[in-house]
Design an enzyme around this catalytic site. Structure first.
Site, PDB file in Angstrom:
ATOM      1  N   CYS A   2       0.839  -1.195   0.000  1.00 40.83           N
ATOM      2  CA  CYS A   2       0.000   0.000   0.000  1.00 40.83           C
ATOM      3  C   CYS A   2       0.873   1.243   0.000  1.00 40.83           C
ATOM      4  CB  CYS A   2      -0.947   0.078   1.193  1.00 40.83           C
ATOM      5  SG  CYS A   2      -2.125  -1.246   1.266  1.00 40.83           S
ATOM      6  N   ARG A  27       4.098  -0.099  -4.695  1.00 42.09           N
ATOM      7  CA  ARG A  27       3.838  -0.620  -3.358  1.00 42.09           C
ATOM      8  C   ARG A  27       2.539  -1.421  -3.298  1.00 42.09           C
ATOM      9  NH1 ARG A  27       6.979   1.930   0.503  1.00 42.09           N
ATOM     10  NH2 ARG A  27       5.613   1.042   2.060  1.00 42.09           N
ATOM     11  N   TRP A  74      -2.694  -2.714  -1.711  1.00 40.67           N
ATOM     12  CA  TRP A  74      -2.347  -4.135  -1.831  1.00 40.67           C
ATOM     13  C   TRP A  74      -3.198  -4.826  -0.773  1.00 40.67           C
ATOM     14  CZ3 TRP A  74      -0.343  -8.058   1.223  1.00 40.67           C
ATOM     15  CH2 TRP A  74       0.153  -9.179   0.550  1.00 40.67           C
ATOM     16  N   ASN A 100      -1.809   2.135   5.709  1.00 44.30           N
ATOM     17  CA  ASN A 100      -0.941   1.045   5.264  1.00 44.30           C
ATOM     18  C   ASN A 100      -0.585   0.243   6.504  1.00 44.30           C
ATOM     19  OD1 ASN A 100       1.000  -0.622   4.138  1.00 44.30           O
ATOM     20  ND2 ASN A 100       2.621   0.915   4.260  1.00 44.30           N
ATOM     21  N   GLY A 101      -0.883  -1.041   6.490  1.00 44.30           N
ATOM     22  CA  GLY A 101      -0.588  -1.872   7.665  1.00 44.30           C
ATOM     23  C   GLY A 101      -1.724  -2.843   7.889  1.00 44.30           C
ATOM     24  N   GLU A 482      17.576 -17.601  -7.319  1.00 41.60           N
ATOM     25  CA  GLU A 482      17.176 -16.240  -7.695  1.00 41.60           C
ATOM     26  C   GLU A 482      16.630 -16.200  -9.130  1.00 41.60           C
ATOM     27  OE1 GLU A 482      16.517 -13.612  -6.248  1.00 41.60           O
ATOM     28  OE2 GLU A 482      16.750 -11.999  -7.677  1.00 41.60           O
ATOM     29  N   LYS A 486      12.873 -14.999 -10.110  1.00 38.55           N
ATOM     30  CA  LYS A 486      12.588 -13.940 -11.091  1.00 38.55           C
ATOM     31  C   LYS A 486      11.550 -14.431 -12.094  1.00 38.55           C
ATOM     32  CE  LYS A 486      13.748 -11.161  -9.461  1.00 38.55           C
ATOM     33  NZ  LYS A 486      14.409 -11.114  -8.220  1.00 38.55           N
ATOM     34  N   GLU A 489       8.046 -14.768 -10.453  1.00 36.95           N
ATOM     35  CA  GLU A 489       7.439 -13.483 -10.081  1.00 36.95           C
ATOM     36  C   GLU A 489       6.792 -12.771 -11.249  1.00 36.95           C
ATOM     37  OE1 GLU A 489       9.451 -10.812  -6.830  1.00 36.95           O
ATOM     38  OE2 GLU A 489      10.959 -11.486  -8.236  1.00 36.95           O
ATOM     39  N   HIS A 505      18.000 -36.591  -6.388  1.00 34.09           N
ATOM     40  CA  HIS A 505      17.265 -37.039  -5.193  1.00 34.09           C
ATOM     41  C   HIS A 505      15.770 -36.747  -5.287  1.00 34.09           C
ATOM     42  CE1 HIS A 505      21.009 -38.018  -3.219  1.00 34.09           C
ATOM     43  NE2 HIS A 505      21.484 -36.842  -3.598  1.00 34.09           N
ATOM     44  N   LYS A 604       6.120  -4.130  -3.899  1.00 30.92           N
ATOM     45  CA  LYS A 604       7.564  -3.979  -3.766  1.00 30.92           C
ATOM     46  C   LYS A 604       8.062  -4.190  -2.344  1.00 30.92           C
ATOM     47  CE  LYS A 604      11.648  -2.959  -5.223  1.00 30.92           C
ATOM     48  NZ  LYS A 604      12.323  -4.043  -5.950  1.00 30.92           N
TER      49      LYS A 604
HETATM   50  O1  M6R Z   1      13.156  -5.002   0.573  1.00 30.21           O
HETATM   51  P1  M6R Z   1      13.643  -6.375   0.879  1.00 30.21           P
HETATM   52  O2  M6R Z   1      14.959  -6.670   0.269  1.00 30.21           O
HETATM   53  O3  M6R Z   1      13.651  -6.641   2.369  1.00 30.21           O
HETATM   54  O4  M6R Z   1      12.564  -7.318   0.252  1.00 30.21           O
HETATM   55  C1  M6R Z   1      12.630  -8.705   0.407  1.00 30.21           C
HETATM   56  C2  M6R Z   1      11.705  -9.404  -0.566  1.00 30.21           C
HETATM   57  O5  M6R Z   1      10.381  -9.034  -0.338  1.00 30.21           O
HETATM   58  C3  M6R Z   1      12.058  -9.094  -2.014  1.00 30.21           C
HETATM   59  O6  M6R Z   1      13.379  -9.411  -2.299  1.00 30.21           O
HETATM   60  C4  M6R Z   1      11.137  -9.866  -2.970  1.00 30.21           C
HETATM   61  O7  M6R Z   1      11.398 -11.224  -2.889  1.00 30.21           O
HETATM   62  C5  M6R Z   1      11.312  -9.334  -4.391  1.00 30.21           C
HETATM   63  N1  M6R Z   1      10.043  -9.203  -5.022  1.00 30.21           N
HETATM   64  C6  M6R Z   1      12.161 -10.200  -5.230  1.00 30.21           C
HETATM   65  O8  M6R Z   1      12.229  -9.795  -6.547  1.00 30.21           O
END
Ligand code: M6R
Length: 609
Positions: A2, A27, A74, A100-101, A482, A486, A489, A505, A604
């Site tokens: 948010c 956000r 969000w 937000n929260g 990672e 990506k 996501e 395994h 984000k």
């Molecule tokens: O702001 P942060 O690095 O603490 O965020 C951690 C994760 O939420 C963040 O890396 C998330 O996994 C991303 N969307 C990855 O692309």
């Protein structure tokens, strides 16, 4: 999660608020809304969908006003629809809030308020706030807000406007970030800097437990614990250019292309060739603690956790100090036992991730120092850690983290060099690492010139596949994780990252001629083992997309697709091998026609548990 924004001042509130929402949209982007005080009324418009929808719906229809609040959501409680969108108002439309929260005791509060006759129209937790204020309002807005906040269990970043006091915004913070920009005869309060820096570089970071009463030319901040406090005004270094797409189709692509520059910023002034070591002034007072630690515990979430895993491998192998990497969300709840010889490192791009923050607080509660590896200056994690290293990646807007990961890995390369030199690396070894580190930005620039065409062709071919496997070993196992993250996501393709040798395994059962397997097979200490894994995949007709080291002609012959990166030291390879995986995920999502910068269900900065 948010984005909230409030404006009061000489300017046109609607314009500042809608512009701000566009900047904050990363956000959260499932619904948006705005409330303005105009003509003795609170004018509210909200809609399910992105900020663009709100802007279109309200174009030319918002009243002139010099005070208002707005929100991009969000969802946590209640589906994304017009009614659940913020702002929320009380029964008589005298108070409007954006939040937000999460209000954890919202059910109890709702019952209490309903018994008093309040009528709720949304399914959100946030709607209890204006009703609580209404319930407690007795001619004194601040007193009513304080009483309302005293009832709330959970987290909030809040901006409130009221008809009775149309000359002020009330902002309050507990666990969700809020920053207040001070302009000339105007103030903007927002969840983060992105909404503020086009108006001013003077900001005040609100702290937990603080309530700000903001008029167009003054601000008064009261802390729950300390009473009245003097606002500390800080100067922001981020620029407008940094938060704009600058001709790129997406922020993610811009941020991928920024990586060589970012790495130069991360290492600037931090390499000491003469002594073959790194300099990290931010944690200078804790280097002895790190060097002599029984254990270094790294905690983080998501991409930052993957960077932490690479950090573990680097510190253990270069400095011989035991390291553990924890998911922050697990660490905080599993009753961790920390010895007094331990030291923790919290890794976070945003510096606001709720789980990482909670882990940090748990470690500090146990009396253990916590250092930070953070991007956002002034963020909560940056402020609550005992000391830290800023990664200097600049604002990262793309929801899928790219350049922050790169800079985090580089920060660990510097830290492991520094600790390694104190423990067991010779001067020559230190210098060799420095030489290799210095080459990385140019190597990335070169790759950015030669890789995209080949990767686009692969992306086109595999964009409709339903599953991917990513394999890597050693330093490149976290890179496989990672790369898979990506892809998941932004393209919504199911992808698993595995240590290459673990494939036999279990995951090997998935391999058939429909399964693309991305294997990082660079010429490092365990190259031969990875080649055997590739053979195992080929024997089962799997499709191998390999990331290899330049000059490895044999690899090219043994795989279906080969993407080559220049040679470097083993522990620095992740800085190169991640690039093709970022590009692959990016182009697959683009060719699928997806919204790369705003992938579904994500936001984000994850400021809720
Ligand atoms: O702001 P942060 O690095 O603490 O965020 C951690 C994760 O939420 C963040 O890396 C998330 O996994 C991303 N969307 C990855 O692309």
């Amino acid at each position: 999660m948010c984005g909230i924004i409030g404006y009061i001042g000489k300017g046109e509130a609607a314009e500042v608020l809608i512009n701000g929402l566009f900047r904050l949209e990363y956000r959260g982007y499932d619904s948006a809304g705005i409330a303005l005080i105009a003509d003795g009324d609170i004018f509210v418009r909200k809609v399910a969908g992105k900020v663009k929808e709100l802007a279109q719906m309200t174009s030319g229809q918002l009243p002139h006003s010099h005070i208002g609040i707005a929100h991009t959501r969000w969802a946590t409680h209640g589906v994304p629809n017009d009614i659940n969108a913020h702002p929320h108002i009380d029964c008589r439309g005298r108070f409007a809030i954006v939040h937000n929260g999460i209000i954890e005791n919202c059910r109890t509060l709702k019952r209490f308020l309903e018994e008093k006759g309040h009528k709720f129209i949304s399914d959100t937790d946030s709607e209890v706030i204006p009703h609580l204020i209404e319930e407690f309002y007795n001619g004194d807005l601040i007193a009513a807000v304080k009483k309302a906040l005293n009832q709330i269990e959970g987290t909030y970043g809040l901006a409130i406007i009221s008809l009775a006091n149309p000359d002020r915004i009330i902002a309050a913070r507990m666990g969700s970030p809020l920053v207040i920009g001070k302009g000339r005869e105007e103030y903007i309060v927002a969840s983060d800097l992105a909404a503020i820096i086009s108006y001013t570089d003077q900001v005040i970071y609100l702290k937990d437990g603080e309530i700000a009463e903001i008029r167009k030319d003054s601000i008064r901040i009261e802390s729950r614990e300390l009473g009245l406090v003097t606002p500390e005004i800080e100067k922001v270094t981020w620029t407008l250019k940094q938060i704009e797409r600058g001709g790129y189709d997406h922020f993610m692509l811009k941020e991928i292309y920024e990586q060589p520059i970012i790495l130069r910023d991360t290492i600037r002034g931090r390499l000491n060739y003469e002594e073959g070591t790194a300099r990290l002034n931010g944690i200078a007072d804790y280097i002895d603690d790190l060097r002599d630690a029984d254990r270094i515990i790294i905690f983080a979430c998501g991409t930052s956790w993957h960077a932490g895993l690479i950090g573990e491998y680097m510190i253990e192998s270069l400095a011989g100090i035991p390291v553990e990497v924890e998911y922050a969300s697990e660490f905080r709840y599993r009753k961790p036992v920390l010895s007094q010889g331990s030291i923790c490192i919290a890794v976070s791009q945003s510096g606001e991730t709720a789980d990482t923050l909670a882990a940090l607080r748990e470690a500090k509660r146990q009396g253990v120092p916590v250092l930070g590896i953070c991007n956002v200056v002034g963020s909560t994690i940056a402020r609550e850690t005992d000391a830290g290293v800023y990664i200097h990646a600049g604002p990262e807007i793309g929801v899928a983290s790219t350049k922050a990961f790169m800079a985090q890995v580089m920060a660990f390369a510097l830290l492991s060099l520094l600790l390694g030199r104190q423990k067991r690396l010779s001067l020559d070894e230190g210098r060799e690492i420095i030489e290799a580190i210095r080459k990385v930005p140019d190597q990335l620039s070169q790759l950015l010139k030669v890789l995209p065409d080949g990767i686009k062709a692969i992306a086109r071919k595999f964009k409709d596949h339903r599953n991917f496997l990513y394999l890597g070993r050693g330093y490149n196992f976290p890179v496989a994780l990672e790369g898979a993250l990506k892809l998941k996501e932004i393209s919504y393709i199911h992808a698993e990252g595995y240590p290459a040798a673990e494939m036999k395994h279990g995951p090997i059962a998935l391999i058939d001629k429909e399964m693309p397997v991305v294997v990082i097979a660079i010429k490092d200490a365990i190259y031969d083992k990875v080649i055997s894994n590739i053979e195992e995949i080929r024997a089962r007709e799997g499709i191998v997309i390999a990331i290899g080291s330049e000059g490895d002609e044999q690899l090219k012959k043994n795989v279906d697709y080969a993407i080559m990166v220049p040679q470097t030291l083993d522990h620095l390879y992740p800085l190169l091998t991640i690039l093709p995986l970022q590009l692959l995920a990016y182009y697959i999502a683009v060719f699928k026609g997806l919204d790369v910068d705003k992938p579904r269900n994500l936001a984000k900065s994850v400021t809720v548990e």
